[in-house]
Motif scaffolding. Structure first.
Motif, PDB file in Angstrom:
ATOM      1  N   THR A 120      54.803  74.477  -7.428  1.00 23.29           N
ATOM      2  CA  THR A 120      54.798  75.195  -8.701  1.00 23.29           C
ATOM      3  C   THR A 120      54.909  76.675  -8.356  1.00 23.29           C
ATOM      4  N   THR A 121      55.758  77.377  -9.055  1.00 21.30           N
ATOM      5  CA  THR A 121      56.071  78.751  -8.676  1.00 21.30           C
ATOM      6  C   THR A 121      56.060  79.663  -9.894  1.00 21.30           C
ATOM      7  N   THR A 122      55.446  80.811  -9.724  1.00 23.92           N
ATOM      8  CA  THR A 122      55.545  81.897 -10.699  1.00 23.92           C
ATOM      9  C   THR A 122      56.311  83.019 -10.020  1.00 23.92           C
ATOM     10  N   SER A 123      57.421  83.431 -10.633  1.00 18.88           N
ATOM     11  CA  SER A 123      58.257  84.486 -10.061  1.00 18.88           C
ATOM     12  C   SER A 123      58.180  85.739 -10.911  1.00 18.88           C
ATOM     13  N   THR A 124      58.117  86.875 -10.244  1.00 24.78           N
ATOM     14  CA  THR A 124      58.145  88.175 -10.900  1.00 24.78           C
ATOM     15  C   THR A 124      59.283  88.968 -10.286  1.00 24.78           C
ATOM     16  N   VAL A 125      60.169  89.485 -11.139  1.00 23.04           N
ATOM     17  CA  VAL A 125      61.277  90.323 -10.685  1.00 23.04           C
ATOM     18  C   VAL A 125      61.184  91.642 -11.428  1.00 23.04           C
ATOM     19  N   GLY A 126      61.326  92.736 -10.705  1.00 23.61           N
ATOM     20  CA  GLY A 126      61.302  94.049 -11.350  1.00 23.61           C
ATOM     21  C   GLY A 126      61.955  95.105 -10.479  1.00 23.61           C
ATOM     22  N   ALA A 127      62.424  96.141 -11.157  1.00 18.69           N
ATOM     23  CA  ALA A 127      63.025  97.274 -10.456  1.00 18.69           C
ATOM     24  C   ALA A 127      61.948  98.006  -9.669  1.00 18.69           C
ATOM     25  N   VAL A 128      62.354  98.619  -8.583  1.00 21.14           N
ATOM     26  CA  VAL A 128      61.439  99.411  -7.767  1.00 21.14           C
ATOM     27  C   VAL A 128      61.365 100.804  -8.388  1.00 21.14           C
ATOM     28  N   ASP A 129      60.200 101.147  -8.915  1.00 21.71           N
ATOM     29  CA  ASP A 129      59.973 102.458  -9.525  1.00 21.71           C
ATOM     30  C   ASP A 129      58.901 103.207  -8.749  1.00 21.71           C
ATOM     31  N   ALA A 130      58.930 104.509  -8.837  1.00 19.99           N
ATOM     32  CA  ALA A 130      57.871 105.348  -8.266  1.00 19.99           C
ATOM     33  C   ALA A 130      56.702 105.405  -9.244  1.00 19.99           C
ATOM     34  N   MET A 131      55.558 105.824  -8.757  1.00 17.27           N
ATOM     35  CA  MET A 131      54.350 105.885  -9.584  1.00 17.27           C
ATOM     36  C   MET A 131      54.547 106.685 -10.871  1.00 17.27           C
ATOM     37  N   PRO A 132      55.178 107.880 -10.848  1.00 14.07           N
ATOM     38  CA  PRO A 132      55.339 108.621 -12.112  1.00 14.07           C
ATOM     39  C   PRO A 132      56.106 107.826 -13.174  1.00 14.07           C
ATOM     40  N   GLN A 133      57.160 107.124 -12.758  1.00 14.51           N
ATOM     41  CA  GLN A 133      57.911 106.313 -13.719  1.00 14.51           C
ATOM     42  C   GLN A 133      57.062 105.171 -14.238  1.00 14.51           C
ATOM     43  N   HIS A 134      56.308 104.545 -13.351  1.00 15.45           N
ATOM     44  CA  HIS A 134      55.452 103.440 -13.763  1.00 15.45           C
ATOM     45  C   HIS A 134      54.419 103.908 -14.782  1.00 15.45           C
ATOM     46  N   LEU A 135      53.815 105.045 -14.539  1.00 15.61           N
ATOM     47  CA  LEU A 135      52.830 105.583 -15.486  1.00 15.61           C
ATOM     48  C   LEU A 135      53.476 105.911 -16.820  1.00 15.61           C
ATOM     49  N   GLN A 136      54.681 106.428 -16.802  1.00 11.81           N
ATOM     50  CA  GLN A 136      55.406 106.694 -18.048  1.00 11.81           C
ATOM     51  C   GLN A 136      55.683 105.396 -18.796  1.00 11.81           C
ATOM     52  N   ASP A 137      56.054 104.369 -18.078  1.00  6.81           N
ATOM     53  CA  ASP A 137      56.300 103.058 -18.700  1.00  6.81           C
ATOM     54  C   ASP A 137      55.030 102.542 -19.360  1.00  6.81           C
ATOM     55  N   LEU A 138      53.886 102.728 -18.710  1.00 15.00           N
ATOM     56  CA  LEU A 138      52.616 102.274 -19.288  1.00 15.00           C
ATOM     57  C   LEU A 138      52.280 103.064 -20.543  1.00 15.00           C
ATOM     58  N   LEU A 139      52.581 104.352 -20.545  1.00 16.96           N
ATOM     59  CA  LEU A 139      52.329 105.168 -21.731  1.00 16.96           C
ATOM     60  C   LEU A 139      53.199 104.752 -22.909  1.00 16.96           C
ATOM     61  N   ALA A 140      54.377 104.220 -22.614  1.00 12.91           N
ATOM     62  CA  ALA A 140      55.328 103.904 -23.660  1.00 12.91           C
ATOM     63  C   ALA A 140      55.011 102.626 -24.423  1.00 12.91           C
ATOM     64  N   ILE A 141      54.061 101.824 -23.934  1.00 16.69           N
ATOM     65  CA  ILE A 141      53.773 100.556 -24.637  1.00 16.69           C
ATOM     66  C   ILE A 141      52.663 100.729 -25.646  1.00 16.69           C
TER      67      ILE A 141
END
Length: 112
Positions: A91-112
């Motif tokens: 049984t497998t759970t797969s996660t795929v995502g673009a490689v982002d730097a911390m500032p971009q990741h924090l911006q993404d979190l703010l946007a939700i």
């Protein structure tokens, strides 16, 4: 843009029921199949057992982390893994995502 594939997986009862020689043959096919991928585009970064003594940890048994040159390469890897019959035995759970730097990741979190 580089992407990461993270897999968490656990052996199924079908895997437990396979005799050792069939397990070995299956894993040999997996190893041979992975040779078809260009290591410049799809690179295994780490794989192993998942530690059980981690707060908020996964309940899966194993993990694998792959770096892929693009989303297309990550999708090809996911499809290739599936085509091997892997999901019959794990049984497998797969996660795929673009490689982002911390500032971009924090911006993404703010946007939700």
């Amino acid at each position: 843009m580089p992407h990461i594939l993270i897999e968490h997986y656990t052996a199924t009862p079908a895997w437990a029921a396979l005799p050792p020689e069939q397990r070995n043959a299956f894993l040999a096919r997996i190893g041979a199949g992975m040779q078809q991928f260009d290591v410049a585009r799809i690179t295994p970064l780490a794989m192993g057992r998942i530690a059980r003594d981690v707060p908020h940890g996964s309940t899966e048994q194993f993990y694998a982390v792959w770096q892929c040159a693009s989303r297309t390469d990550a999708d090809a890897l996911v499809a290739g893994i599936s085509a091997t019959g892997w999901h019959e035995y794990f049984t497998t759970t797969s996660t795929v995502g673009a490689v982002d730097a911390m500032p971009q990741h924090l911006q993404d979190l703010l946007a939700i």
